[in-house]
Every structure is written in structure tokens, then in C-alpha cells.
Design an enzyme around this catalytic site. Structure first.
Site, PDB file in Angstrom:
ATOM      1  N   LYS A 142       0.874  -1.296   0.116  1.00 29.06           N
ATOM      2  CA  LYS A 142       0.014  -0.083  -0.042  1.00 29.06           C
ATOM      3  C   LYS A 142       0.916   1.278   0.084  1.00 29.06           C
ATOM      4  O   LYS A 142       1.777   1.332   0.589  1.00 29.06           O
ATOM      5  CB  LYS A 142      -0.805  -0.011   1.306  1.00 29.06           C
ATOM      6  CG  LYS A 142      -2.180  -0.850   1.087  1.00 29.06           C
ATOM      7  CD  LYS A 142      -3.012  -0.589   2.471  1.00 29.06           C
ATOM      8  CE  LYS A 142      -4.194  -0.940   2.349  1.00 29.06           C
ATOM      9  NZ  LYS A 142      -5.161  -0.529   3.479  1.00 29.06           N
ATOM     10  N   GLU A 230      -7.272  -6.200  -0.917  1.00 33.49           N
ATOM     11  CA  GLU A 230      -8.484  -5.858  -0.009  1.00 33.49           C
ATOM     12  C   GLU A 230      -9.869  -5.940  -0.048  1.00 33.49           C
ATOM     13  O   GLU A 230     -10.542  -5.230   0.134  1.00 33.49           O
ATOM     14  CB  GLU A 230      -8.036  -4.308   1.018  1.00 33.49           C
ATOM     15  CG  GLU A 230      -8.640  -4.118   2.126  1.00 33.49           C
ATOM     16  CD  GLU A 230      -8.000  -2.769   2.629  1.00 33.49           C
ATOM     17  OE1 GLU A 230      -8.323  -1.807   2.112  1.00 33.49           O
ATOM     18  OE2 GLU A 230      -7.395  -2.873   3.746  1.00 33.49           O
ATOM     19  N   HIS A 241      -9.124  -0.424  13.488  1.00 36.21           N
ATOM     20  CA  HIS A 241      -8.781   0.592  12.747  1.00 36.21           C
ATOM     21  C   HIS A 241      -9.748   1.763  12.549  1.00 36.21           C
ATOM     22  O   HIS A 241      -9.812   2.848  12.080  1.00 36.21           O
ATOM     23  CB  HIS A 241      -8.216   0.492  11.526  1.00 36.21           C
ATOM     24  CG  HIS A 241      -6.605  -0.029  11.536  1.00 36.21           C
ATOM     25  ND1 HIS A 241      -6.178  -0.988  12.424  1.00 36.21           N
ATOM     26  CD2 HIS A 241      -5.476   0.640  11.033  1.00 36.21           C
ATOM     27  CE1 HIS A 241      -4.797  -0.972  12.469  1.00 36.21           C
ATOM     28  NE2 HIS A 241      -4.416  -0.037  11.634  1.00 36.21           N
ATOM     29  N   HIS A 258      -0.867   7.010  15.286  1.00 31.11           N
ATOM     30  CA  HIS A 258      -1.573   5.750  14.782  1.00 31.11           C
ATOM     31  C   HIS A 258      -1.982   4.478  15.598  1.00 31.11           C
ATOM     32  O   HIS A 258      -2.854   4.128  16.197  1.00 31.11           O
ATOM     33  CB  HIS A 258      -1.017   5.342  13.352  1.00 31.11           C
ATOM     34  CG  HIS A 258      -1.829   4.414  12.897  1.00 31.11           C
ATOM     35  ND1 HIS A 258      -3.098   4.590  12.143  1.00 31.11           N
ATOM     36  CD2 HIS A 258      -1.488   2.982  12.508  1.00 31.11           C
ATOM     37  CE1 HIS A 258      -3.330   3.394  11.577  1.00 31.11           C
ATOM     38  NE2 HIS A 258      -2.718   2.536  11.660  1.00 31.11           N
TER      39      HIS A 258
END
Ligand code: MG
Length: 375
Positions: A142, A230, A241, A258
């Protein structure tokens, strides 16, 4: 050397060993016929490793240029990408040349995106230097940047030619960046590996960090190999998330890292799973205790109404709903489609996120309706 082979459309290896950074040229040279290598790094990482990487690449026949951008998530936008393109074009980088992403998650995402798009795609190698990048973001292909409207809204899937993980790089990281990475480490135990979760409970992860990194990237490799784009299983990697991204957004992408936001998100969604009788009782408390052990929060101060609204703007929404990742128990995860209209009620537990232990005012509100939960 520990090697994890990733068998995607474009297979590659993840190498894990202490002292890899000064040897990077030796590992990268057999992978490419490139004449030029452009190191993309940031102002925090460059002083530590820029010359080590440069010298090793130069010693293995590369003509090396380094592009340094200002460290921080604030740099993760298209303006920085435009500056990287300028460096690549001015250095006359061709399609056979290579980019080396040297840094944390932001650096890997941006250097990878530049590599995915410059000349419609050139090769790149990841040298992740933060724990978060080593266990998570450097694996899976990604790449992307943020828009003012949200994180990672522009991007591409682009697999690296290799990932070089040097655990020695963690020695230069401030403690809060170790905690940041531990959020994702705990996530891997939660979604796929109860024995690993127990090991994190009983030992100090930093004592056997090479094993920890290898376990995490192997889990991610297995999931990503089965689901590169995904659509299904890869969604499990988003455990914690949906609420985590909402928490980051509500904190202006600065109050919580994060990993901190994901930690709080994991505990909250596990509580929601317990309330809705899909998750084994006690799971949320175990995750909360493990998060605390690694200096991560187990809650956030925003209300469930705010969290649900922020989560609805997440890019992972599918039409009128969202795919929530839930646990049956530690190590066993699944997805559940949740209509957006029902999300707030689903995640609202009588433990308010900011008052874990001493809140008694709203205990009668267990059967929250939409009107009540706006209190
Ligand atoms: Mg993450």
C-alpha cells in the site's frame, strides 16, 4: 538472516537482521540492474542513516542521490510528492532505476507512491526504520498520501522489490514511537495468533524483537498473499482501525499517534463485541491490560456519537455501511457489515470511553436508543 518470502503477483523477500542498513547495497544489488538509486528520507532519519545507506549503495555501483523531506504526517501530501518527482526528473531517473524508501510509515507510503506513479511505475526498496513501519506498513504494497479531507485518500498498490528490516534502527527511536508500533503488534495477536498474544503478555516484546517482527510480517504476508487488493480477508488487518481512524481524526491527527488510536479502537470494538454477545467476555479487558503494559491508551475521550460520525467518513465505508472487524476471542477475527445508521448504538457501551472505571451516571442506559446516546 531471517527471510520472509512474499508471494504476491510480484514476489519479494523481507530480510530481518541487525546491522542490515550499512549492508543494504549488497542486498539490493542482485535485485536490480539500476544505475541510479534515489534515497527518499526525512529530516529525522537522514542524520542517522543517510550516509550509511548512500555509501553502501555507492560501493555496489549505484549513482546515488538523496531527497530529504520534512519529517511528519503533515508532509504526507501531494505537494511533497511533486517535489520528489522534481528530484527524480532532474536526476534523469529512468524506468530501470530504483527508489530506496528510508524511514517510517510516512516515508514508505510517499516514496512508494512516487515509485508507483513516476514513469508509470519504477522499482523501490523499503528500509523501514520505525517499529510501526517494520511490523506493518512496509509490507503489503500500500502506498499513498493524505488529502485535507482524510488520510490515505490517494494511493496505489505497488509491491516493493524487497524490504530490509534492521532492528538496530529501533535503538534511535524515542519510546513513544516504540509504543506506536506496539499497537499494530498487539493487533496481529488479536486477529490471528493467541499464542503470540500470550507471549506479548508474559514477556517484554523488545527482548525478542526479531521474533516479534518476523511473526507480525509473516501474519501480514499470509493475509496479504491471499487477498492482495483488500476485498476480503485483508480487511481483518483493519481490526481497531475503524474507530482508530476516527480517534486520529477527532484528535486532529496530532494528539494521538496511529498506534495509540488503534489501541483505543481495539479495546472499544472488543467491548462492543462483548456487549453484542459476539466476543468472548473478558477479551476487551485483556487487550486493555496489554495496551497499558506497552504504554498505549485503552480509551479515548470522545463520545460514541462523535466516533460514529467520524468513522462514517472513513474510506473503508461501503455504501451505507461499514465493515467492522470483530473478535470471537483473542486470535480469532471476522468481519461484520454494519449499517452506518446503527453504528453508534452498536459501539456504545455503558463504559464511556473517557471514564473507564468510575462512571456510574449512565449505567441505566444499557439499552441505548439514538436519542439517549446523544447525552
Ligand atoms: Mg495501521
Amino acid at each position: 538472516m531471517r527471510t520472509v518470502h512474499v508471494d504476491t503477483g510480484a514476489p519479494y523477500d523481507i530480510f530481518i537482521e541487525r546491522g542490515l542498513i550499512p549492508r543494504c547495497g549488497e542486498l539490493i544489488r542482485p535485485l536490480t540492474s539500476a544505475q541510479k538509486a534515489v534515497i527518499i528520507t526525512d529530516t529525522n532519519v537522514a542524520p542517522h542513516y543517510q550516509w550509511s545507506v548512500h555509501n553502501s549503495l555507492a560501493a555496489h555501483g549505484f549513482n546515488v542521490k538523496t531527497h530529504i523531506f520534512k519529517a511528519g504526517e503533515e508532509s504526507k501530501h501531494l505537494g511533497t510528492i511533486a517535489e520528489i518527482y522534481k528530484t527524480l526528473a532532474d536526476f534523469r531517473v529512468t524506468r530501470r532505476d530504483i527508489i530506496v524508501a528510508l524511514g517510517g510509515g510516512v516515508c514508505g507510503d510517499m516514496a512508494g507512491f512516487a515509485a508507483a506513479t513516476y514513469l508509470r511505475g519504477i522499482s523501490f526498496v523499503q528500509i523501514p526504520t520505525s517499529l510501526l513501519a517494520q511490523v506493518d506498513s512496509s509490507v503489503g504494497g500500500k502506498t499513498g498520501v493524505d488529502l485535507p479531507q482524510g488520510k490515505n485518500l490517494v494511493g496505489a498498490f505497488h509491491q516493493p522489490a524487497a524490504v530490509l528490516i534492521d532492528p538496530d534502527a529501533l535503538a534511535t527511536l524515542p519510546d513513544r514511537f516504540i509504543a506506536d508500533g506496539m499497537g499494530e503488534v498487539i493487533k496481529y495477536g488479536c486477529i490471528k495468533d493467541a499464542a503470540f498474544f500470550e507471549q506479548l503478555e508474559s514477556r517484554d516484546a523488545m527482548e525478542n524483537i526479531e521474533d516479534v517482527i518476523e511473526t507480525c510480517v509473516s501474519i501480514k504476508r499470509d493475509v496479504v498473499s491471499r487477498d492482495e487488493k483488500e476485498s476480503g480477508e485483508r480487511m481483518l488487518l483493519n481490526f481497531g482501525h475503524t474507530l482508530g481512524h476516527a480517534i486520529e481524526k477527532l484528535n486532529g491527527f496530532s494528539g494521538m499517534t496511529h498506534g495509540m488510536a488503534v489501541a483505543a479502537g481495539m479495546v472499544m470494538i472488543a467491548r462492543a463485541g462483548e456487549k453484542n454477545e459476539l466476543t468472548e467476555p473478558g477479551t476487551a479487558d485483556r487487550i486493555a491490560a496489554l495496551c497499558k503494559k506497552y504504554d498505549l491508551p485503552a480509551s479515548d475521550s470522545h463520545g460514541f456519537d462523535e466516533l460514529a460520525e467520524a468513522a462514517a467518513g472513513d474510506k473503508k465505508t461501503a455504501g451505507d455501511g461499514i465493515n467492522l472487524v470483530l473478535l470471537r476471542k483473542i486470535g480469532d477475527s471476522f468481519t461484520l457489515f454494519m449499517p452506518l445508521a446503527e453504528l453508534e448504538e452498536y459501539i456504545a457501551t455503558d463504559t464511556r470511553p473517557d471514564e473507564e472505571t468510575e462512571n456510574t451516571e449512565h449505567t441505566e442506559n444499557t439499552g441505548n436508543t439514538d436519542e439517549q446516546s446523544d447525552i
